[in-house]
Write a protein that holds these residues in place. Sequence first.
Motif, PDB file in Angstrom:
ATOM      1  N   TYR A  22       0.788  -1.344  -0.233  1.00  0.00           N
ATOM      2  CA  TYR A  22      -0.137  -0.227  -0.014  1.00  0.00           C
ATOM      3  C   TYR A  22       0.547   1.314  -0.122  1.00  0.00           C
ATOM      4  CZ  TYR A  22      -4.876  -2.730   0.566  1.00  0.00           C
ATOM      5  OH  TYR A  22      -5.299  -3.279   0.107  1.00  0.00           O
ATOM      6  N   LYS A  23       2.453   1.276   1.001  1.00  0.00           N
ATOM      7  CA  LYS A  23       3.264   2.537   0.326  1.00  0.00           C
ATOM      8  C   LYS A  23       3.379   2.403  -0.575  1.00  0.00           C
ATOM      9  CE  LYS A  23       4.917   2.146   5.277  1.00  0.00           C
ATOM     10  NZ  LYS A  23       5.996   1.232   5.924  1.00  0.00           N
ATOM     11  N   GLU A  24       4.054   1.635  -1.478  1.00  0.00           N
ATOM     12  CA  GLU A  24       4.129   1.731  -3.225  1.00  0.00           C
ATOM     13  C   GLU A  24       2.770   2.377  -3.282  1.00  0.00           C
ATOM     14  OE1 GLU A  24       5.747  -1.195  -6.029  1.00  0.00           O
ATOM     15  OE2 GLU A  24       6.286  -2.261  -4.040  1.00  0.00           O
ATOM     16  N   LEU A  25       1.892   2.365  -3.292  1.00  0.00           N
ATOM     17  CA  LEU A  25       0.018   2.257  -3.875  1.00  0.00           C
ATOM     18  C   LEU A  25       0.089   4.391  -3.872  1.00  0.00           C
ATOM     19  CD1 LEU A  25      -1.923   0.932  -6.517  1.00  0.00           C
ATOM     20  CD2 LEU A  25      -2.997   1.304  -4.029  1.00  0.00           C
ATOM     21  N   ILE A  26       0.701   4.211  -2.755  1.00  0.00           N
ATOM     22  CA  ILE A  26       0.216   5.715  -2.075  1.00  0.00           C
ATOM     23  C   ILE A  26       0.955   6.442  -2.846  1.00  0.00           C
ATOM     24  CG2 ILE A  26       0.352   7.339  -0.287  1.00  0.00           C
ATOM     25  CD1 ILE A  26      -0.834   4.449   1.477  1.00  0.00           C
ATOM     26  N   GLU A  27       2.644   6.300  -3.173  1.00  0.00           N
ATOM     27  CA  GLU A  27       3.892   6.610  -4.145  1.00  0.00           C
ATOM     28  C   GLU A  27       3.438   7.077  -4.593  1.00  0.00           C
ATOM     29  OE1 GLU A  27       7.927   5.588  -1.350  1.00  0.00           O
ATOM     30  OE2 GLU A  27       8.359   6.234  -3.967  1.00  0.00           O
ATOM     31  N   SER A  28       3.197   5.266  -5.923  1.00  0.00           N
ATOM     32  CA  SER A  28       2.292   5.703  -6.752  1.00  0.00           C
ATOM     33  C   SER A  28       1.287   7.044  -7.185  1.00  0.00           C
ATOM     34  CB  SER A  28       2.252   4.526  -8.057  1.00  0.00           C
ATOM     35  OG  SER A  28       2.640   3.980  -7.707  1.00  0.00           O
ATOM     36  N   ALA A  29       0.345   7.143  -7.458  1.00  0.00           N
ATOM     37  CA  ALA A  29      -0.659   7.939  -6.645  1.00  0.00           C
ATOM     38  C   ALA A  29       0.092   9.863  -6.687  1.00  0.00           C
ATOM     39  CB  ALA A  29      -1.234   7.775  -5.774  1.00  0.00           C
ATOM     40  N   ILE A  30       0.446   9.246  -5.454  1.00  0.00           N
ATOM     41  CA  ILE A  30       0.710  11.485  -5.299  1.00  0.00           C
ATOM     42  C   ILE A  30       2.140  11.783  -6.282  1.00  0.00           C
ATOM     43  CG2 ILE A  30       2.483  12.047  -3.780  1.00  0.00           C
ATOM     44  CD1 ILE A  30       1.983  10.513  -1.633  1.00  0.00           C
ATOM     45  N   ASP A  31       3.314  10.563  -6.905  1.00  0.00           N
ATOM     46  CA  ASP A  31       3.507  10.499  -7.613  1.00  0.00           C
ATOM     47  C   ASP A  31       3.275  11.458  -9.321  1.00  0.00           C
ATOM     48  OD1 ASP A  31       6.176  10.338  -6.228  1.00  0.00           O
ATOM     49  OD2 ASP A  31       6.202   8.227  -7.220  1.00  0.00           O
ATOM     50  N   ALA A  32       1.640  10.503  -9.860  1.00  0.00           N
ATOM     51  CA  ALA A  32       1.236  11.208 -10.782  1.00  0.00           C
ATOM     52  C   ALA A  32       0.597  12.056 -11.168  1.00  0.00           C
ATOM     53  CB  ALA A  32       0.377   9.967 -10.310  1.00  0.00           C
ATOM     54  N   THR A  33       0.717  12.757  -9.337  1.00  0.00           N
ATOM     55  CA  THR A  33       0.376  14.376  -9.455  1.00  0.00           C
ATOM     56  C   THR A  33       0.902  14.835 -10.539  1.00  0.00           C
ATOM     57  OG1 THR A  33       1.224  14.882  -7.602  1.00  0.00           O
ATOM     58  CG2 THR A  33      -0.601  13.869  -7.397  1.00  0.00           C
ATOM     59  N   ALA A  34       2.387  14.767 -10.349  1.00  0.00           N
ATOM     60  CA  ALA A  34       2.850  15.375 -11.287  1.00  0.00           C
ATOM     61  C   ALA A  34       2.868  15.324 -12.914  1.00  0.00           C
ATOM     62  CB  ALA A  34       5.335  14.711 -11.039  1.00  0.00           C
ATOM     63  N   ASN A  35       2.256  14.207 -13.072  1.00  0.00           N
ATOM     64  CA  ASN A  35       1.288  14.204 -14.258  1.00  0.00           C
ATOM     65  C   ASN A  35       0.515  14.021 -15.594  1.00  0.00           C
ATOM     66  OD1 ASN A  35       4.152  13.072 -14.867  1.00  0.00           O
ATOM     67  ND2 ASN A  35       3.331  10.173 -14.324  1.00  0.00           N
ATOM     68  N   ARG A  42      -5.971  23.824 -12.421  1.00  0.00           N
ATOM     69  CA  ARG A  42      -4.685  23.639 -11.583  1.00  0.00           C
ATOM     70  C   ARG A  42      -5.113  22.274 -10.389  1.00  0.00           C
ATOM     71  NH1 ARG A  42      -1.734  26.706 -14.272  1.00  0.00           N
ATOM     72  NH2 ARG A  42      -3.004  28.193 -15.404  1.00  0.00           N
ATOM     73  N   PHE A  43      -5.782  21.682 -10.462  1.00  0.00           N
ATOM     74  CA  PHE A  43      -4.963  21.107  -8.976  1.00  0.00           C
ATOM     75  C   PHE A  43      -5.521  19.337  -9.947  1.00  0.00           C
ATOM     76  CE2 PHE A  43      -9.570  17.304  -6.851  1.00  0.00           C
ATOM     77  CZ  PHE A  43      -8.202  18.619  -5.207  1.00  0.00           C
ATOM     78  N   ASN A  44      -4.027  18.585  -9.251  1.00  0.00           N
ATOM     79  CA  ASN A  44      -3.311  17.773 -10.299  1.00  0.00           C
ATOM     80  C   ASN A  44      -3.520  16.286  -9.491  1.00  0.00           C
ATOM     81  OD1 ASN A  44      -2.235  19.822 -11.233  1.00  0.00           O
ATOM     82  ND2 ASN A  44       0.007  18.943 -11.040  1.00  0.00           N
ATOM     83  N   VAL A  45      -4.561  15.575  -9.956  1.00  0.00           N
ATOM     84  CA  VAL A  45      -4.889  14.434  -9.225  1.00  0.00           C
ATOM     85  C   VAL A  45      -4.269  13.246  -9.838  1.00  0.00           C
ATOM     86  CG1 VAL A  45      -7.069  12.921  -8.563  1.00  0.00           C
ATOM     87  CG2 VAL A  45      -7.179  15.623  -8.581  1.00  0.00           C
ATOM     88  N   GLY A  46      -3.423  12.499  -8.866  1.00  0.00           N
ATOM     89  CA  GLY A  46      -3.272  11.286  -8.881  1.00  0.00           C
ATOM     90  C   GLY A  46      -3.740  10.127  -8.533  1.00  0.00           C
TER      91      GLY A  46
END
Length: 168
Positions: A22-35, A42-46
């Motif tokens: 889940y930590k990995e999944l959460i990190e992927s969602a947070i990282d995806a906001t950059a894309n 201007r509301f970036n969702v990952g």
Amino acid sequence: MKELIFETKIRAFPVAEAPEIYKELIESAIDATANAYAPYSRFNVGAAVLLKNGKIMAGSNQENAAYPSGLCAERVALFSANAQYPDSAVLALAIAAVTNGKQVDMITPCGACRQVLLEVEKRYRSPVKILLCGRKQIYMAESAASLLPLCFDGSDIQKDVSPPTHPL
Ligand code: THU
């Protein structure tokens, strides 16, 4: 008159207490906001989904000048996962958002995304855990169905109507 009450259970826990996957999944969602492509809101969702085959697939919101033509991060991630790995059930989905350079303190999926998540649960006959990423805490719902009381799904569609015949 009878009153019917529907309850939703959400568990809250610090990221540090989450299982590694889940930590990995959460990190992927947070990282995806950059894309995210979000020049209008201007509301970036990952979003990131964990599949039964172990893969994690991420998505971000993709906006359009003609607003309804854009798509939420959750659906980008889900449709892309289902299109590439149609035989793999979705076990969990994490969502995060960033605006003004700061992580939003928890975002929940919109109604349309909940409906799509529900379809995914029905399709794979398996609940999708929903992890809502806050700044310090993760809020977890056991399934999309739990976030959509009195939902409409395929079982509500009349079954005795014959399917349309192919014109050729
Ligand atoms: N959005 C998502 O991607 N997911 C949600 O759950 C809520 C909203 C996007 C749509 C739009 O690009 C922006 O956030 C503002 O609504």
